[in-house]
Design a protein around this motif. Structure first.
Motif, mmCIF file in Angstrom:
data_model
loop_
_atom_site.group_PDB
_atom_site.id
_atom_site.type_symbol
_atom_site.label_atom_id
_atom_site.label_comp_id
_atom_site.label_asym_id
_atom_site.label_seq_id
_atom_site.Cartn_x
_atom_site.Cartn_y
_atom_site.Cartn_z
ATOM 1 N N GLN A 22 0.658 -1.180 -0.115
ATOM 2 C CA GLN A 22 0.116 -0.028 -0.122
ATOM 3 C C GLN A 22 0.981 1.095 -0.044
ATOM 4 N N VAL A 23 1.906 1.347 0.592
ATOM 5 C CA VAL A 23 2.956 2.440 0.883
ATOM 6 C C VAL A 23 3.528 2.707 -0.488
ATOM 7 N N LEU A 24 3.934 1.724 -1.341
ATOM 8 C CA LEU A 24 4.511 1.915 -2.560
ATOM 9 C C LEU A 24 3.522 2.189 -3.514
ATOM 10 N N HIS A 25 2.273 1.752 -3.487
ATOM 11 C CA HIS A 25 0.818 2.169 -4.451
ATOM 12 C C HIS A 25 0.768 3.596 -4.168
ATOM 13 N N PHE A 26 0.709 4.146 -2.972
ATOM 14 C CA PHE A 26 0.441 5.568 -2.845
ATOM 15 C C PHE A 26 1.566 6.372 -3.224
ATOM 16 N N ALA A 27 2.778 5.857 -2.769
ATOM 17 C CA ALA A 27 3.785 6.693 -3.025
ATOM 18 C C ALA A 27 4.178 6.982 -4.432
ATOM 19 N N GLY A 28 4.011 5.865 -5.274
ATOM 20 C CA GLY A 28 3.962 6.224 -6.808
ATOM 21 C C GLY A 28 3.176 7.133 -7.220
ATOM 22 N N ILE A 29 1.940 7.198 -6.765
ATOM 23 C CA ILE A 29 1.039 8.512 -7.199
ATOM 24 C C ILE A 29 1.270 9.437 -6.711
ATOM 25 N N SER A 30 1.716 9.919 -5.358
ATOM 26 C CA SER A 30 2.055 11.053 -4.988
ATOM 27 C C SER A 30 2.751 10.754 -3.503
ATOM 28 N N PRO A 31 3.815 11.472 -3.213
ATOM 29 C CA PRO A 31 4.266 11.461 -1.856
ATOM 30 C C PRO A 31 3.503 11.875 -0.614
#
Length: 441
Positions: A99-108
């Motif tokens: 989940q962290v990588l998914h949302f970080a790929g969208i926006s920090p």
């Protein structure tokens, strides 16, 4: 000259004797010091051995305590609880990075969202445990469970999407990765909920003694419904915590049945009295046989000599066509001697009877001929009703203690039958036992 020599010899002898005494004293002191040193060394050895033994015992106790702790920690309940927490931790560690990588790929700026979603699922799961502990309504628990399912389902969908779009994987491997991430996301809350459900059921079930107690309470309420309802009313009427259900049930039983013995009723008391009387009669059959034999001998009519009729039975007989009766010649014979009274033989060894109740003495007068009793011989006392008998018994036994309320005493006091005296005894005892409860109420 000789005097001087003798004095010198005496001085030398005295010096030698003194040296010998000093040497003996020194040797004695040396032996005493050696003895004290040996005793001190022995005490030191004993202390060292005792310390070694204590240390050995302490090590053995520590090993036993560690074994007991390991055994207590390796029980089925502890393994299940701790193993479930371990699986829940592994599930959280497996689902959160995706989940962290998914949302970080969208926006920090979306980095706090995984923590919020995953934390919401676990906080709601802890809320279900808290609701079970506090005994909150069922709808509160199901509301929290629905929130857990919503948060975990959203996190699982995110992980599934992230797993299926991983680069460098074949479509089948990407599908497997997505399913695995979604499953591990849902597995943690599911295992935690199952653990909480099992813990709640275990607390409600309890051990074998608790099961037996609950089974006994259900059976008592089913078999004595009216008394249990009255006991509930007494508990609800009293201030909170001042009257237990057991005390209330005992009071309700006394109110309903008039007795303080659990399980006993007036009907059972009458059955017990009849059984005791039958047992007493069965234990002393010889006395009853002797009484029946003596009564039979007294009621038997005496044997009278029979008159012998005339031998001539065809003549000298009064008839209707004769003018007058012809006297009959009767030949008298000597009467038969009276038969001796039969001897009652007791085939049962007499046993000393236990006095249970008073028996009226049998009359020695011969039995009177049966028939209607003339009015002059009848009793002039009118028959009393049950209420009149009860009033007379109350007034006669007003100052009697409860233990002296016996059927025989009441029968003698009011001059009634034993059966009515037993009924009066039960009624008076019921009134005496119910009086304190009525006064309290």
């Amino acid at each position: 000259m000789s005097t001087y020599s003798e004095e010198r010899r005496a001085d030398r002898a005295a010096d030698a004797e003194q040296r010998r005494i000093d040497q003996a004293a020194a040797a004695e002191r040396r032996a005493e010091r050696e003895k004290v040193a040996d005793e001190r060394a022995a005490r030191l050895r004993e202390q060292q051995l005792a310390e070694k033994g204590r240390a050995k015992d302490a090590r053995a106790q520590a090993r036993a305590a560690r074994r007991a702790a390991r055994g207590a920690s390796l029980t089925a309940g502890n393994v299940y609880r701790k193993g479930t927490l371990g699986l829940v931790t592994a599930s959280a560690l497996g689902s959160l990075p995706a989940q962290v990588l998914h949302f970080a790929g969208i926006s920090p700026m979306l980095l706090p969202l995984p923590l919020a979603i995953e934390g919401a699922a676990w906080v709601m799961a802890a809320g279900v445990a808290y609701a079970d502990e506090r005994g909150l309504p069922v709808w509160v628990r199901w509301l929290l469970r629905s929130l857990v399912v919503g948060a975990a389902g959203f996190a699982a969908s995110i992980n599934y999407t992230y797993g299926t779009h991983l680069s460098g994987l074949s479509p089948s491997d990407a599908q497997t990765a997505g399913i695995g991430l979604a499953a591990v996301t849902l597995l943690g809350p599911l295992l935690f909920e199952v653990r909480q459900w099992v813990t709640t059921l275990s607390a409600k079930t309890g051990d074998a003694q608790d099961k037996a107690r609950r089974r006994h309470d259900r059976k008592r309420r089913r078999q004595h419904r009216s008394i249990a309802i009255l006991a509930d009313r007494l508990v609800s009427a009293a201030p909170f915590g001042e009257l237990s259900f057991e005390d209330a049930f005992a009071h309700a039983w006394e109110i309903e049945t008039g007795t303080t013995t659990p399980g006993m009723t007036p009907k059972l008391h009458r059955r017990a009295a009849r059984s005791l009387a039958a047992l007493t009669d069965a234990q002393h059959p010889s006395d009853r046989t002797q009484q029946r034999g003596a009564g039979w001998l007294r009621r038997r009519r005496p044997i009278e000599p029979l008159a012998i009729e005339s031998v001539d039975t065809s003549t000298n007989r009064s008839r209707a066509d004769l003018g007058k009766s012809t006297p009959v010649a009767i030949t008298t014979v000597e009467p038969r001697p009276a038969l001796p009274a039969p001897v009652v033989i007791d085939l049962v060894k007499p046993v000393e009877s236990i006095p249970v109740r008073a028996v009226a003495a049998e009359s020695v007068r011969p039995r009177r001929a049966t028939g209607r009793v003339p009015a002059a011989a009848r009793s002039s006392r009118p028959a009393r009703t049950a209420d009149q008998l009860l009033d007379e018994a109350r007034s006669a036994t007003a100052d009697w203690p409860v233990k002296e309320l016996t059927a025989e005493g009441i029968r003698k006091a009011v001059h009634t039958s034993p059966a009515k005296a037993r009924v009066l005894r039960d009624t008076l005892r019921g009134e005496r036992s119910a009086a304190p409860v009525d006064a309290v109420a």
